[in-house]
Design a protein around this motif. Sequence first.
Motif, PDB file in Angstrom:
ATOM      1  N   HIS A  37      17.438   1.846 -41.575  1.00  0.00           N
ATOM      2  CA  HIS A  37      18.063   1.051 -42.517  1.00  0.00           C
ATOM      3  C   HIS A  37      17.575  -0.223 -41.666  1.00  0.00           C
ATOM      4  O   HIS A  37      17.876  -1.673 -41.889  1.00  0.00           O
ATOM      5  N   VAL A  38      15.857  -0.435 -41.887  1.00  0.00           N
ATOM      6  CA  VAL A  38      15.166  -1.398 -41.866  1.00  0.00           C
ATOM      7  C   VAL A  38      14.652  -2.398 -42.958  1.00  0.00           C
ATOM      8  O   VAL A  38      13.959  -1.592 -44.144  1.00  0.00           O
ATOM      9  N   ARG A  94      22.676  -3.281 -43.881  1.00  0.00           N
ATOM     10  CA  ARG A  94      21.669  -3.696 -43.656  1.00  0.00           C
ATOM     11  C   ARG A  94      20.800  -4.162 -42.280  1.00  0.00           C
ATOM     12  O   ARG A  94      20.042  -4.131 -41.595  1.00  0.00           O
ATOM     13  N   VAL A  95      22.232  -5.492 -41.742  1.00  0.00           N
ATOM     14  CA  VAL A  95      22.453  -5.659 -40.673  1.00  0.00           C
ATOM     15  C   VAL A  95      22.379  -4.390 -39.269  1.00  0.00           C
ATOM     16  O   VAL A  95      23.438  -4.500 -39.304  1.00  0.00           O
ATOM     17  N   ARG A  96      21.824  -4.130 -38.599  1.00  0.00           N
ATOM     18  CA  ARG A  96      22.028  -3.401 -38.350  1.00  0.00           C
ATOM     19  C   ARG A  96      22.975  -3.059 -36.729  1.00  0.00           C
ATOM     20  O   ARG A  96      23.641  -2.638 -36.359  1.00  0.00           O
ATOM     21  N   PHE A 149       9.331  10.525 -34.927  1.00  0.00           N
ATOM     22  CA  PHE A 149      11.183   9.795 -36.133  1.00  0.00           C
ATOM     23  C   PHE A 149      11.636  11.096 -36.713  1.00  0.00           C
ATOM     24  O   PHE A 149      11.580  12.296 -36.873  1.00  0.00           O
ATOM     25  N   SER A 150      13.161  10.599 -36.592  1.00  0.00           N
ATOM     26  CA  SER A 150      14.144  11.289 -37.482  1.00  0.00           C
ATOM     27  C   SER A 150      14.260  10.564 -38.429  1.00  0.00           C
ATOM     28  O   SER A 150      14.725   9.308 -38.546  1.00  0.00           O
ATOM     29  N   THR A 151      14.907  10.942 -39.460  1.00  0.00           N
ATOM     30  CA  THR A 151      14.788  10.490 -41.014  1.00  0.00           C
ATOM     31  C   THR A 151      15.497  10.954 -42.228  1.00  0.00           C
ATOM     32  O   THR A 151      15.845  12.103 -41.838  1.00  0.00           O
TER      33      THR A 151
END
Length: 300
Positions: free
Chosen positions: A191-192, A72-74, A214-216
Amino acid sequence: ARLHARALLGHHEFAAGEVGAGLGEEHRELHGEDVLAVEILVQAVVVALLVLEEERRGAHLAGGVAARDELRVRGGKLDASAHRFWDPEGEFRPLHRINPVRTAYVAGHCRLAGARVLDVGCGGGLLCEALQALGARVTGIDLAPTMLESARLHAAERGVAIDYRLLSTEALGAAEPASFDVITCMEMVEHVPDPAAIVAAVAALARPGGTALFSTLNRTPKAFVQAIVAAEYLFRLVPRGTHGYERLILPSELAPWARAAGLTLRDSSGLAFDPFTAQASLSRDPGVNYLACFTRADAV
């Protein structure tokens, strides 16, 4: 599902044949509850395959959870593989395959020639370069130093002028509010820790009348099976632990976050990816990946 299972995990003495026995033997059309039942069965078989694969390797699913937390720490995650980012057949291959589709989606919803464009979470610059090639004046921001260096080096090799910055969305918003005609935020919000805050920060960076895209990944059982179980554990398209199911985002969550930040939804489309052909395309089904286009009000 039975045939795919045998092809993918032929080293197993896989007994799922009995699980699906009779599925095709009646040769009848499937409707309503029948379709749902088959989908649930297929999903169960795929999850069972995952468990078998984990047992074969002596691994535990808890390890996947721990890895997911770490990833998660991108910035740190991307830095570790930055030197391989521009290899179209490497670990970022899916990103290379979907990039033409998402570029076309952006171009289809806003004017890019001469526009000031920001790519939030730009990584190695794949989308930045595609948008610059369409005439945009592009800025890319990310928190992964080595990944940004990869982006700068690739741009320099090609003679491409892109402004890459090691900067957070919030910090740029404080320095240059309402400064961009178009803002893209692709494959990042899931991811944030606080996706609503990122959506608000993106909105604050858009000029009145500007466009935010946005894309997710959707938080659905279908997305769990395809984007996590299949993509991470079976096909190995992305590293294990890349996505945490609880962090995936429903369209019904993204839309109100955007609305609260002064954005209006213009379009939402699915993004399909075939792991067998490695081909991507727009779709009417947002059940796994989806793109969303918003505009900021003309007056603020």
